[in-house]
Design a protein around this motif. Sequence first.
Motif, PDB file in Angstrom:
ATOM      1  N   ALA A 102      -2.540  -3.160   5.819  1.00 21.12           N
ATOM      2  CA  ALA A 102      -3.613  -3.027   4.833  1.00 21.12           C
ATOM      3  C   ALA A 102      -4.710  -2.173   5.457  1.00 21.12           C
ATOM      4  O   ALA A 102      -5.047  -2.336   6.634  1.00 21.12           O
ATOM      5  CB  ALA A 102      -4.146  -4.407   4.456  1.00 21.12           C
TER       6      ALA A 102
ATOM      7  N   SER B 112      -8.623  -0.122   5.129  1.00 20.32           N
ATOM      8  CA  SER B 112      -9.933  -0.086   4.502  1.00 20.32           C
ATOM      9  C   SER B 112     -10.720   1.073   5.088  1.00 20.32           C
ATOM     10  O   SER B 112     -10.824   1.202   6.313  1.00 20.32           O
ATOM     11  CB  SER B 112     -10.667  -1.414   4.743  1.00 20.32           C
TER      12      SER B 112
ATOM     13  N   ASN C 271      -2.252   1.314  -3.826  1.00 16.00           N
ATOM     14  CA  ASN C 271      -3.649   1.720  -3.949  1.00 16.00           C
ATOM     15  C   ASN C 271      -4.002   2.914  -3.065  1.00 16.00           C
ATOM     16  O   ASN C 271      -5.124   3.024  -2.576  1.00 16.00           O
ATOM     17  CB  ASN C 271      -4.606   0.550  -3.680  1.00 16.00           C
TER      18      ASN C 271
ATOM     19  N   SER D 256     -11.474   0.239   0.031  1.00  9.40           N
ATOM     20  CA  SER D 256     -10.666  -0.857   0.564  1.00  9.40           C
ATOM     21  C   SER D 256      -9.418  -1.098  -0.277  1.00  9.40           C
ATOM     22  O   SER D 256      -9.230  -0.500  -1.322  1.00  9.40           O
ATOM     23  CB  SER D 256     -11.510  -2.136   0.616  1.00  9.40           C
ATOM     24  N   ASN D 257      -8.559  -1.972   0.220  1.00 10.78           N
ATOM     25  CA  ASN D 257      -7.379  -2.464  -0.486  1.00 10.78           C
ATOM     26  C   ASN D 257      -6.195  -1.508  -0.536  1.00 10.78           C
ATOM     27  O   ASN D 257      -5.261  -1.746  -1.273  1.00 10.78           O
ATOM     28  CB  ASN D 257      -7.726  -2.913  -1.916  1.00 10.78           C
TER      29      ASN D 257
END
Length: 180
Positions: free
Chosen positions: A100, A102, A129, A145-146
């Motif tokens: 993940a 960010s 994303n 983020s994400n």
Amino acid sequence: MNSLATKFKSLVLLALVAGLSLQCEKKEEEDTTTLLLASALFSSQGDCTVSAPPRASINTFTTAVTANGTGTISKIGSVPIVGHQTAALKLTAKNTTQVALSGKSFVIVYQSSACPLATSTTTGFTPSNLTASAEFTNSYTLDGSNGSITFDGARDYYIFFYAIPSRGQAANITYTVTNL
């Protein structure tokens, strides 16, 4: 501010190179100072060379990820003259390993066990994303983020980050790794 300092250092080095190359007296011995200064001015630091078309090859620093957890990239390279930032994460992924992300940067994935990184890929993982980008071959844009990358098999990968500070980007990306 950091970009301004980098540009000032580059300008000072360029002035030194120009001054040394315009010396009037002829020396008997070969002087390598000018060559060393020019080399420092036009080469970037790092431990890995990355091919990121349409840009020329770029040297950057890598951070090895060996366990689950969260971190922020701190070893950042800089592209000479323009001051763009670069960094890379190195990991050996398993099926369902997820990274993940960010921050704001361009993201390019390479399936490789060692540097130099020659050809990026869009297979072996699923981005989430992250927006496809035309800035580089096989690149994505991380815009906040994400964003995440989920790998679908046990292979070695590098995730390369290229940031253009004038666009609000930075290569000191925060990452969280699970299922490693």
